[in-house]
Scaffold this active site. Structure first.
Site, short mmCIF file in Angstrom:
data_model
loop_
_atom_site.label_atom_id
_atom_site.label_comp_id
_atom_site.label_asym_id
_atom_site.label_seq_id
_atom_site.Cartn_x
_atom_site.Cartn_y
_atom_site.Cartn_z
N SER A 42 -1.09 -26.31 -7.61
CA SER A 42 -1.51 -24.90 -7.75
C SER A 42 -1.70 -24.84 -9.29
O SER A 42 -2.68 -24.09 -9.92
CB SER A 42 -0.89 -23.78 -7.47
OG SER A 42 0.58 -24.08 -8.10
N GLY A 43 -1.13 -25.84 -10.04
CA GLY A 43 -1.06 -25.90 -11.59
C GLY A 43 0.04 -25.21 -12.27
O GLY A 43 0.28 -25.02 -13.46
N VAL A 45 4.42 -24.49 -12.47
CA VAL A 45 5.38 -25.34 -13.09
C VAL A 45 6.12 -26.18 -11.65
O VAL A 45 6.45 -27.20 -11.69
CB VAL A 45 6.33 -24.96 -13.84
CG1 VAL A 45 7.27 -23.93 -13.17
CG2 VAL A 45 7.47 -25.78 -14.36
N ASP A 46 6.14 -25.41 -10.78
CA ASP A 46 6.87 -25.82 -9.48
C ASP A 46 6.14 -26.78 -8.80
O ASP A 46 6.77 -27.90 -8.52
CB ASP A 46 7.16 -24.37 -8.60
CG ASP A 46 7.87 -23.51 -9.05
OD1 ASP A 46 8.81 -23.89 -9.90
OD2 ASP A 46 7.70 -22.19 -8.99
N CYS A 131 -0.39 -15.47 4.05
CA CYS A 131 -1.29 -16.67 2.96
C CYS A 131 -0.58 -18.05 3.28
O CYS A 131 -1.18 -18.93 3.62
CB CYS A 131 -1.01 -16.30 1.47
SG CYS A 131 -2.04 -17.81 0.60
N CYS A 227 -0.50 -13.81 -3.93
CA CYS A 227 -0.61 -15.28 -3.80
C CYS A 227 -1.92 -15.84 -4.09
O CYS A 227 -2.98 -15.35 -3.64
CB CYS A 227 -0.40 -15.64 -2.33
SG CYS A 227 -0.17 -17.30 -2.00
#
Length: 386
Positions: A42-43, A45-46, A131, A227
């Site tokens: 997603s871009g 950090v996780d 989602c 989300c």
């Protein structure tokens, strides 16, 4: 959080927050080499640390950025462009392919429809829950995920397999970030394909890894909105589709009119902040959709703001149906788990008998069920009209 020896091997990890031992299951490189793996990047950090976790094992999975941004992105102040730049940088750093998958139509046609239908009916929906089922593990699988054995995400969750080979969704050691409640509506086949490489970490550890590895997303703030939708405000999201519909605000105990609301869909049962009425505090305790009336109670802790027994329908079990009895549960995304007894009243209908009275139980919320030790997430159902 530290690894340590216990029993017959180096197999446990101690949670100093809860004082409980948790099974620590790092990814096995030899087993994963045989699998086709897709990473939803997603871009943030996780998911960036997810890619690192594979790279340190010498693996270079295919990465996918799911695009679901609204058509009028400039009006919504969407962060999609920045997200994609971050995702591209992380994929390039670890020599992984990145492909953009457009799920715009599926999100706005399924998740948004679900959300608007629920709020229009006076319920409190959870778009993030749907989602995961409909987009991350649903539409993506239809478009590209079906070509892969595993779909890895940056959720704070874990899985374990029992002696009969059944896969269970298991809570993360980070009580604040645990996201099993957001995954409690995915299908069993989706759970079988799911992989959560950072689920055994707490958030601080993930941040430390990102900083140590100089990931571009290391200092990005966690998303606080809906989300995938960046900075979109929830009320703006609702207003865009339903507009405003003014009605009376009535004190439940006295029948006194205290003001006017701009739409029942902007309020949820248990709400206290953001009411804007004088003489408060006021708690939202009831909605009359037919009459377009919002009922409130006055005081810091009104009796009408609490429930102890409430019905659940459309119960969805993640692995196998569970027998009624003592469980723990959540009705919203909070660190704590509440004890209660689950009573079955129909094929997929139940009543939750909470041990103590609970504040802000609202129709449309998901009641997420866990075992007594809140280790395994068993499933969830929707709270009905109460």
């Amino acid at each position: 959080m530290n690894n340590f020896w216990i029993g017959n091997g180096f197999c446990q990890r101690f949670n100093f927050i809860s004082g409980k031992c948790r099974i620590f299951a790092p990814m096995n490189a030899k087993e994963l080499e045989k699998k086709r793996i897709a990473v939803l990047l997603s871009g943030g950090v996780d998911s960036s640390v997810v890619v690192y976790e594979f790279a340190r094992l010498g693996l270079h999975p295919d990465c996918f950025y799911i695009n679901i941004g609204p058509e009028e992105s400039e009006q919504w102040d969407c962060t999609a462009e920045e997200d994609l730049e971050m995702a591209t940088a992380v994929a390039h750093k670890y020599d992984c392919k990145l492909e953009v998958i457009d799920c715009h139509r599926e999100y706005w046609g399924q998740v948004t429809k679900y959300t608007m239908d629920k709020v229009r009916a006076g319920y409190t929906p959870n778009p993030d829950v749907m989602c995961n089922r409909l987009i991350k593990f649903g539409a993506f699988d239809e478009k590209r995920g079906h070509d892969y054995d595993l779909i890895a995400t940056g959720h704070y969750a874990q899985t374990e397999t029992d002696e009969e080979g059944r896969k269970w969704l298991v809570t993360s050691p980070d009580p604040v970030k645990d996201q099993t409640d957001f995954l409690a509506q995915i299908y069993d086949w989706q759970l079988r394909k799911a992989l959560f490489p950072i689920g055994h970490y707490v958030k601080d550890e993930v941040r430390q890894i990102a900083e140590r590895e100089h990931l571009v997303s290391a200092h990005r703030k966690d998303s606080q909105g809906i989300c995938f939708l960046g900075k979109i405000n929830y009320n703006d999201y609702i207003r865009r589709y339903l507009g405003e519909k003014c009605g009376d605000v009535i004190e439940l105990e006295t029948g006194k009119r205290i003001g006017q609301h701009k739409g029942l869909w902007f309020h949820t049962i248990g709400q206290r902040k953001g009411m804007g009425f004088s003489g408060g505090p006021w708690f939202v305790v009831k909605k009359d959709v037919a009459q377009n009336i919002l009922y409130v109670s006055h005081g810091y802790d009104p009796e009408t703001a609490y429930k102890q027994d409430f019905p659940i329908h459309d119960m969805h079990w993640l692995t196998i149906p569970q027998q009624p009895g003592e469980v723990t549960f959540k009705i919203r995304h909070t660190p704590g788990y509440l004890p209660g007894t689950l009573e079955q009243t129909g094929d997929d209908s139940f009543v939750m008998h909470a041990k103590d009275r609970i504040h802000g139980v609202a129709p449309g919320q998901f009641c997420v069920i866990y075992d007594q030790h809140h280790h395994r997430c068993l499933g969830s159902g929707e709270i009905t009209v109460i």
